[in-house]
Scaffold this active site. Sequence first.
Site, PDB file in Angstrom:
ATOM      1  N   CYS A 102       0.807  -1.212   0.000  1.00 17.82           N
ATOM      2  CA  CYS A 102       0.000   0.000   0.000  1.00 17.82           C
ATOM      3  C   CYS A 102       0.843   1.267   0.000  1.00 17.82           C
ATOM      4  O   CYS A 102       0.635   2.164  -0.808  1.00 17.82           O
ATOM      5  CB  CYS A 102      -0.948  -0.025   1.206  1.00 17.82           C
ATOM      6  SG  CYS A 102      -1.690   1.544   1.644  1.00 17.82           S
ATOM      7  N   GLN A 326      -8.205  19.128   9.160  1.00 11.30           N
ATOM      8  CA  GLN A 326      -7.072  18.304   9.573  1.00 11.30           C
ATOM      9  C   GLN A 326      -7.538  16.864   9.798  1.00 11.30           C
ATOM     10  O   GLN A 326      -8.573  16.649  10.414  1.00 11.30           O
ATOM     11  CB  GLN A 326      -6.479  18.849  10.867  1.00 11.30           C
ATOM     12  CG  GLN A 326      -5.856  20.221  10.714  1.00 11.30           C
ATOM     13  CD  GLN A 326      -4.584  20.195   9.899  1.00 11.30           C
ATOM     14  OE1 GLN A 326      -4.015  19.131   9.662  1.00 11.30           O
ATOM     15  NE2 GLN A 326      -4.145  21.341   9.456  1.00 11.30           N
ATOM     16  N   TYR A 355      -1.802  31.934   5.940  1.00 13.13           N
ATOM     17  CA  TYR A 355      -2.084  30.582   5.437  1.00 13.13           C
ATOM     18  C   TYR A 355      -3.111  29.931   6.389  1.00 13.13           C
ATOM     19  O   TYR A 355      -2.882  28.836   6.907  1.00 13.13           O
ATOM     20  CB  TYR A 355      -0.821  29.717   5.371  1.00 13.13           C
ATOM     21  CG  TYR A 355       0.343  30.315   4.596  1.00 13.13           C
ATOM     22  CD1 TYR A 355       0.401  30.221   3.208  1.00 13.13           C
ATOM     23  CD2 TYR A 355       1.391  30.955   5.253  1.00 13.13           C
ATOM     24  CE1 TYR A 355       1.480  30.756   2.495  1.00 13.13           C
ATOM     25  CE2 TYR A 355       2.474  31.488   4.549  1.00 13.13           C
ATOM     26  CZ  TYR A 355       2.512  31.371   3.180  1.00 13.13           C
ATOM     27  OH  TYR A 355       3.584  31.881   2.497  1.00 13.13           O
ATOM     28  N   GLU A 376      -5.813  33.590   3.383  1.00 17.13           N
ATOM     29  CA  GLU A 376      -5.795  32.244   2.800  1.00 17.13           C
ATOM     30  C   GLU A 376      -6.114  32.349   1.309  1.00 17.13           C
ATOM     31  O   GLU A 376      -6.939  33.156   0.901  1.00 17.13           O
ATOM     32  CB  GLU A 376      -6.845  31.374   3.539  1.00 17.13           C
ATOM     33  CG  GLU A 376      -7.347  30.157   2.821  1.00 17.13           C
ATOM     34  CD  GLU A 376      -6.283  29.108   2.546  1.00 17.13           C
ATOM     35  OE1 GLU A 376      -5.436  28.852   3.427  1.00 17.13           O
ATOM     36  OE2 GLU A 376      -6.290  28.572   1.418  1.00 17.13           O
ATOM     37  N   CYS A 451       4.903  21.819   8.359  1.00 13.71           N
ATOM     38  CA  CYS A 451       4.796  20.385   8.072  1.00 13.71           C
ATOM     39  C   CYS A 451       6.032  19.901   7.338  1.00 13.71           C
ATOM     40  O   CYS A 451       6.057  18.779   6.857  1.00 13.71           O
ATOM     41  CB  CYS A 451       3.549  20.102   7.251  1.00 13.71           C
ATOM     42  SG  CYS A 451       3.496  21.012   5.711  1.00 13.71           S
TER      43      CYS A 451
HETATM   44  N1  SAH Z   1      -3.815  26.486   9.344  1.00 11.85           N
HETATM   45  C1  SAH Z   1      -4.764  25.874   8.479  1.00 11.85           C
HETATM   46  C2  SAH Z   1      -4.234  25.284   7.178  1.00 11.85           C
HETATM   47  C3  SAH Z   1      -2.783  25.305   6.901  1.00 11.85           C
HETATM   48  S1  SAH Z   1      -2.373  24.382   5.440  1.00 11.85           S
HETATM   49  C4  SAH Z   1      -5.516  24.805   9.211  1.00 11.85           C
HETATM   50  O1  SAH Z   1      -5.022  24.241  10.169  1.00 11.85           O
HETATM   51  O2  SAH Z   1      -6.624  24.479   8.804  1.00 11.85           O
HETATM   52  C5  SAH Z   1      -1.698  25.659   4.435  1.00 11.85           C
HETATM   53  C6  SAH Z   1      -2.752  26.558   3.819  1.00 11.85           C
HETATM   54  O3  SAH Z   1      -2.090  27.523   3.009  1.00 11.85           O
HETATM   55  C7  SAH Z   1      -3.733  25.858   2.903  1.00 11.85           C
HETATM   56  O4  SAH Z   1      -5.026  26.146   3.342  1.00 11.85           O
HETATM   57  C8  SAH Z   1      -3.455  26.462   1.520  1.00 11.85           C
HETATM   58  O5  SAH Z   1      -4.620  26.607   0.741  1.00 11.85           O
HETATM   59  C9  SAH Z   1      -2.891  27.808   1.886  1.00 11.85           C
HETATM   60  N2  SAH Z   1      -2.028  28.465   0.888  1.00 11.85           N
HETATM   61  C10 SAH Z   1      -1.170  27.884   0.012  1.00 11.85           C
HETATM   62  N3  SAH Z   1      -0.504  28.820  -0.677  1.00 11.85           N
HETATM   63  C11 SAH Z   1      -0.939  30.032  -0.242  1.00 11.85           C
HETATM   64  C12 SAH Z   1      -0.614  31.386  -0.579  1.00 11.85           C
HETATM   65  N4  SAH Z   1       0.292  31.667  -1.506  1.00 11.85           N
HETATM   66  N5  SAH Z   1      -1.250  32.367   0.078  1.00 11.85           N
HETATM   67  C13 SAH Z   1      -2.167  32.085   1.041  1.00 11.85           C
HETATM   68  N6  SAH Z   1      -2.511  30.831   1.394  1.00 11.85           N
HETATM   69  C14 SAH Z   1      -1.911  29.812   0.756  1.00 11.85           C
END
Ligand code: SAH
Length: 494
Positions: A102, A326, A355, A376, A451
């Site tokens: 897998c 998440q 983000y 975002e 991450c």
């Molecule tokens: N903190 C959030 C998600 C983090 S994941 C939570 O826990 O739910 C990273 C996020 O960054 C994603 O939602 C993705 O859509 C966003 N993202 C990616 N590139 C971006 C950019 N250039 N500007 C703003 N957001 C962005």
Amino acid sequence: MKKSRKSPATETRVEEIAGHIPGVPVQTGQTVELDIAGLTTEAEGVGRVEGYTLFVAGALPGDRVRARVTQIGKSYGRAVLLDIVRPSPDRRAAPCPLHDACGGCQLQHWSYGAQLRWKRQHVIDNLKRIGRLRVANGFQGETAQPDSAADHPPVIVHPTMGMADPWRYRNKAQVPIGPGAGGLAGGFFEPGTHRIVDLNACLIQHGENEELIRAVKAAARSLGLSAYNRKTGRGLLRHVVVRHARATGQRMVVLVTNGRDIPHAAELVGLIRELVPGVTSICQNVNTARTPVVFGEETRVLWGEEVIYDEIGGIRFAISPRSFFQVNTEQTETLYRKAAQYAGLTGEETVIDVYCGIGTISLFLARLARKVYGVEIVPEAVEDARRNALLNGMRNVEFTAGRAEEVLPRWQAAGLRADVLVVDPPRKGCDPAVLRAMLDMRPRRIVYVSCNPSTLARDLRVLEDGGYRAVEVQPVDMFPHTTHVECCVLLVRK
Ligand code: SAH
């Protein structure tokens, strides 16, 4: 925080394939015996033969193995595992019978304690090598001093926070469907093919998701629903997506179909409800595009609610079929509690969450702050964030859809200032324009949720050079049995 197999370790591609290279002590085809000392993020064991580095898939640190060299380059090569001469004391039999085929988990054959130790060490190695940071040696009982800006103590990397029970943690399963026995198979792609291996058990998946997938497959088979064929583009059922809300127990199933019409739709819904009485939402998403993308544009409710509700740290979230959420709810809460602790809020602060996704961190912090601004890129996520703010009666949050690298500099130029700035970027880390705007805003604290330890380390170097000090790093295990590691970092202005 998205799950992705891409990682810096793909740089370990062997540039040259040759039988023999002058100065390289091994040849292709040669059998070697070596001790494995490290592990890459692709879960390949790393060992040396006469100082020459070999990557051996399936081998673990602490193993002594026999392997056959398959590729060599000037500085490193690859070998296939033949047998384990002496296993690492942390080696285990993988509980899942399909572990090797897998590839969803890479580390089930390693004790959980060893996984957690490796994750911490992996973070430290990146901070040192890429971030050129000094890392404190010990780790038990050390306390960070965020407000002592006078000297520059080394950054503390805490032991990885793991799960008490590191199984059945995923709240969402996204299962590809294709032709197979009894009409259709649902499970995972056989590596490198369009063929789907039927899978009815997955040990990292919530048990109720497993049950729901089994039920949908059984219902679809008994009604003779066709499976989508990725070669011809014909057939109906492409994916089954199921979600389970930990706090409320609500359960959603989304049938992703190649076309709008589902023959016997009412019977299908009836059968699913009969087989799984706890299901609260049955939706359909239409995707006719011949791409590997799971969802199409059109979603509709076949039966029940259009969302399910879950909670993280007492905050309610509405989750619709396509919403990002998440996947490990329990550890997400652990991570965000740490972020809140590092933010050190008293109720007076302005916070910016860059983000921000569906606003999980923003809402988590809004209870403790005067005002939170989130930015975002995905408009639907911003809509979810706004809806979730209303759902929780929070008025001190404001979400903006746009690129962080454009929005944050604009805010900074307009004079917006934050006491605490939180970033949670995708794997590639923060855009340089975001880092510049962060430095120009001069927040007292920065909380960096990451991450990807390598882009984290790169960005920490920029922030350190720009006047911040990395105080402490908390690795959190969001994805047990995989090589993924999540970190929460506190930085203070010097
Ligand atoms: N903190 C959030 C998600 C983090 S994941 C939570 O826990 O739910 C990273 C996020 O960054 C994603 O939602 C993705 O859509 C966003 N993202 C990616 N590139 C971006 C950019 N250039 N500007 C703003 N957001 C962005």
